[in-house]
Design an enzyme around this catalytic site. Structure first.
Site, short mmCIF file in Angstrom:
data_model
loop_
_atom_site.label_atom_id
_atom_site.label_comp_id
_atom_site.label_asym_id
_atom_site.label_seq_id
_atom_site.Cartn_x
_atom_site.Cartn_y
_atom_site.Cartn_z
CD GLU A 1 -2.90 -1.27 0.53
OE1 GLU A 1 -3.18 -0.27 -0.15
OE2 GLU A 1 -3.54 -2.33 0.45
CB CYS B 1 -2.39 6.64 2.12
SG CYS B 1 -3.61 5.73 3.06
P1 NAP Z 1 8.26 4.89 4.81
O1 NAP Z 1 9.37 5.80 5.12
O2 NAP Z 1 8.29 4.15 3.53
O3 NAP Z 1 8.19 3.88 6.04
C1 NAP Z 1 7.17 2.92 6.14
C2 NAP Z 1 7.63 1.79 7.03
O4 NAP Z 1 8.70 1.07 6.40
C3 NAP Z 1 8.17 2.24 8.39
O5 NAP Z 1 7.76 1.33 9.36
C4 NAP Z 1 9.67 2.19 8.18
O6 NAP Z 1 10.38 2.04 9.39
C5 NAP Z 1 9.78 0.94 7.33
N1 NAP Z 1 11.01 0.82 6.57
C6 NAP Z 1 11.81 1.80 6.10
N2 NAP Z 1 12.83 1.27 5.40
C7 NAP Z 1 12.66 -0.08 5.43
C8 NAP Z 1 13.38 -1.18 4.87
N3 NAP Z 1 14.49 -1.00 4.13
N4 NAP Z 1 12.93 -2.43 5.10
C9 NAP Z 1 11.81 -2.64 5.83
N5 NAP Z 1 11.10 -1.63 6.38
C10 NAP Z 1 11.50 -0.36 6.16
O7 NAP Z 1 6.85 5.62 4.85
P2 NAP Z 1 6.30 6.63 5.96
O8 NAP Z 1 7.07 7.89 5.82
O9 NAP Z 1 6.22 5.96 7.28
O10 NAP Z 1 4.81 6.83 5.46
C11 NAP Z 1 4.43 7.80 4.53
C12 NAP Z 1 4.10 7.16 3.22
O11 NAP Z 1 3.22 6.08 3.42
C13 NAP Z 1 3.37 8.10 2.28
O12 NAP Z 1 3.97 8.02 1.04
C14 NAP Z 1 1.95 7.55 2.22
O13 NAP Z 1 1.29 7.74 1.02
C15 NAP Z 1 2.16 6.12 2.46
N6 NAP Z 1 0.97 5.53 3.03
C16 NAP Z 1 0.23 4.70 2.26
C17 NAP Z 1 -0.92 4.13 2.76
C18 NAP Z 1 -1.74 3.20 1.93
O14 NAP Z 1 -2.59 2.52 2.49
N7 NAP Z 1 -1.54 3.13 0.64
C19 NAP Z 1 -1.32 4.38 4.07
C20 NAP Z 1 -0.53 5.24 4.85
C21 NAP Z 1 0.62 5.80 4.31
P3 NAP Z 1 11.00 3.29 10.18
O15 NAP Z 1 9.87 4.19 10.54
O16 NAP Z 1 11.63 2.65 11.35
O17 NAP Z 1 11.96 3.93 9.22
#
Ligand code: NAP
Length: 523
Positions: A255, A294
């Protein structure tokens, strides 16, 4: 300072790796710290052996009962949880309820769905089909819980709903969960996990919590595991492209980013109830959770004839909210900060990208001085509205079609009111979670469904008749599919019983008609 603990392989572990500080994004006060932990291979093994066997010894209905009990448990702790979301998430009380009540609603919904499922360890899909005309042999599709662990990686914006929503579905399906919340807002997820684990409602191994970085988690993925990820497209691509994930073909559900659109039909007259709904929805989507959803509307397609009226109405409402943006601990505040300094920097640089192709008509991204905080304190961004020209709106390479600014930011895109042009503009976003059509014109709506629905995971049809009862498009219900094609990750979550699919293996049982009927209890 409070140190948050992970719960892995049956023990609470604080870890001794590099610490990350968790702050209040309105005041910059440090609230807690999280340390990286190891032993993730052992945790996954514990989930598969201990958790999986306990869960599969229960029926769908047993597990549904647990979900119902957990819904009550979290409801009882609601006030405490709201307080944590306000402090560590920068949520207003309303934003916090949106996340926490959403989590409770998913538990309650899946408890109800599960109560209707059979007692058998598998779900039969459809009826047995003769292999060919006149054959005594039958093909019956069955769905059985996968034997691995469900690895849930969540984004920072919905620490409650994200974690609990994914958990509810996997648990009902019969898979043990290892949940990794995003670090910056992990306090809420950590407290919920603590409540769930201390309640003793869950069998050993059914739920684990990993706080801090994912470390080498994915190096231990197995072929029966399921990875459900919510977050940015960049991280999603890393997870999908991880060598071990590719080698094992573990099931992955993504997602990711989404440039959701609101499409205002040419029949929506300024002053009508439907027009008022457009304004209300756009303002909610821009400002709820400071636009960190999102499903938030990022692109507002408006016929040229209604552009001025819509812009004026939005400016009015947005300036009122800008004047009440500040520390959400103050009840008068209508919009809180972004979740961290890093998100603020990201949003500001994103607005600069959008502003290269559209003019800013509301908001100063550099503004300081917000309600209840000293100048320069906190990660605040007031609502920012941009407006493109009709020609720029049709440029598929324009940044507002490619770059999601995760904050209170949207762009007005004038168009000619035709379905063809609306579809062309929506398609430039390359796949979204949700899109909303505001129109009472049935012919136009039918044509828009055919042309636009393939780009969306959910299409909201808003009409004058339902304007009074309508809910803002960013609200996701457990019975509705959540996920979208292309840029949105090509995943699907929730959606009622269909949401169980990623956690269940679909197998054809092929055999004699009588034997299959006996085995599956159809006699
Ligand atoms: P993110 O930086 O991609 O992080 C998401 C999750 O992935 C966090 O738990 C992060 O951990 C973890 N992570 C980071 N690098 C990783 C790796 N190499 N391997 C495994 N896990 C890893 O996203 P965010 O900043 O938290 O969220 C914002 C984004 O999420 C926006 O782009 C939004 O559109 C999207 N979003 C989408 C939805 C949907 O349902 N489509 C819903 C909500 C949000 P850490 O926090 O510890 O770095």
């Amino acid at each position: 300072m409070k140190q948050l603990s992970s719960y892995l392989a049956g023990a609470w572990r604080t870890g001794d790796g590099k610490p990350t500080q968790l702050v209040n994004p309105a005041t910059d006060a440090v609230l807690a710290s999280v340390h990286a932990v190891g032993g993730l291979g052992e945790a996954l093994a514990w989930a598969r052996s201990e958790g999986g066997s306990h869960l599969r010894a229960q029926s769908f209905r047993d597990r549904a009962q647990t979900l119902g009990a957990l819904a009550k448990l979290l409801h009882g702790a609601r006030e405490e949880l709201i307080g944590i979301a306000v402090a560590n998430g920068g949520n207003t009380r309303g934003d916090a309820k949106f996340d926490i009540d959403g989590a409770i609603a998913v538990l309650a919904t899946y408890a109800t769905i599960g109560a209707e499922l059979p007692v058998a360890p598998q779900l039969a899909e459809g009826e047995p089909e003769p292999l060919h005309k006149g054959s005594k042999l039958r093909a019956q599709h069955v769905l059985t819980p996968r034997l691995g662990a469900a690895i849930h990686i969540n984004a920072f914006n919905f620490p409650a709903w994200g974690m609990v929503g994914k958990f509810a579905v996997a648990h009902l399906a019969g898979m043990p969960v290892l949940s990794k919340p995003a670090t910056s807002t992990a306090m809420l997820a950590a407290r919920i996990a603590e409540l769930m684990l201390e309640s003793k409602l869950l069998p050993a191994g059914a739920f684990q919590l990993l706080l801090g970085p994912a470390g080498d988690l994915l190096d231990h993925v197995g072929p029966q595991d399921v990875i459900a990820f919510t977050g940015s497209a960049d991280t999603g691509a890393k997870i999908r492209g991880h060598a071990r994930v590719i080698a094992t073909n573990a099931h992955v559900n993504l997602e990711a980013d989404s440039l959701n659109a609101a499409i205002i039909g040419p029949d929506v007259e300024p002053g009508s109830e439907l027009f008022d709904l457009v304004v209300r929805d756009c303002v909610t989507e821009l400002t709820q959770k400071a636009g960190q959803k999102c499903t938030a509307t990022r692109r507002i397609l408006v016929p040229q004839a209604q552009l001025e009226a819509l812009r004026d109405a939005l400016l009015d409402r947005l300036s009122a909210i800008a004047a009440k943006t500040g520390d959400p601990a103050d009840d008068a505040v209508r919009m809180g900060p972004l979740s961290s300094r890093a998100q603020l920097a990201d949003a500001r640089s994103g607005i600069a990208k959008l502003a290269s192709a559209a003019r800013v008509v509301h908001g100063n991204p550099e503004r300081t001085g917000f309600v209840g905080v000293a100048d320069g304190v906190g990660s605040f961004l007031e609502p920012v509205l941009l407006e493109a020209t009709a020609a720029a709106a049709r440029d598929a390479a324009a940044p507002f079609h490619a770059h999601e600014v995760f904050g209170p930011v949207a762009t007005l895109l004038p168009y000619d009111g035709s379905v063809a042009q609306a579809a062309e503009i929506v398609a430039a976003g390359q796949g979204s979670l949700v899109g909303t059509l505001y129109s009472d014109d049935r012919q136009l709506t039918a044509a828009a469904i055919a042309a636009i629905a393939p780009w969306l995971g959910r299409m909201v049809l808003a009409t004058e008749k339902i304007a009074g009862a309508s809910l803002a498009p960013g609200c996701v219900f457990p019975v509705a599919n959540h996920g979208g094609p292309g840029r949105a990750g090509a995943g699907g979550e929730l959606g009622g019983k269909a949401g169980l699919a990623p956690y269940l293996q679909r197998t054809t049982l092929q055999g004699g008609a009588a034997e299959l009927a006996r085995l599956l209890g159809h006699e």
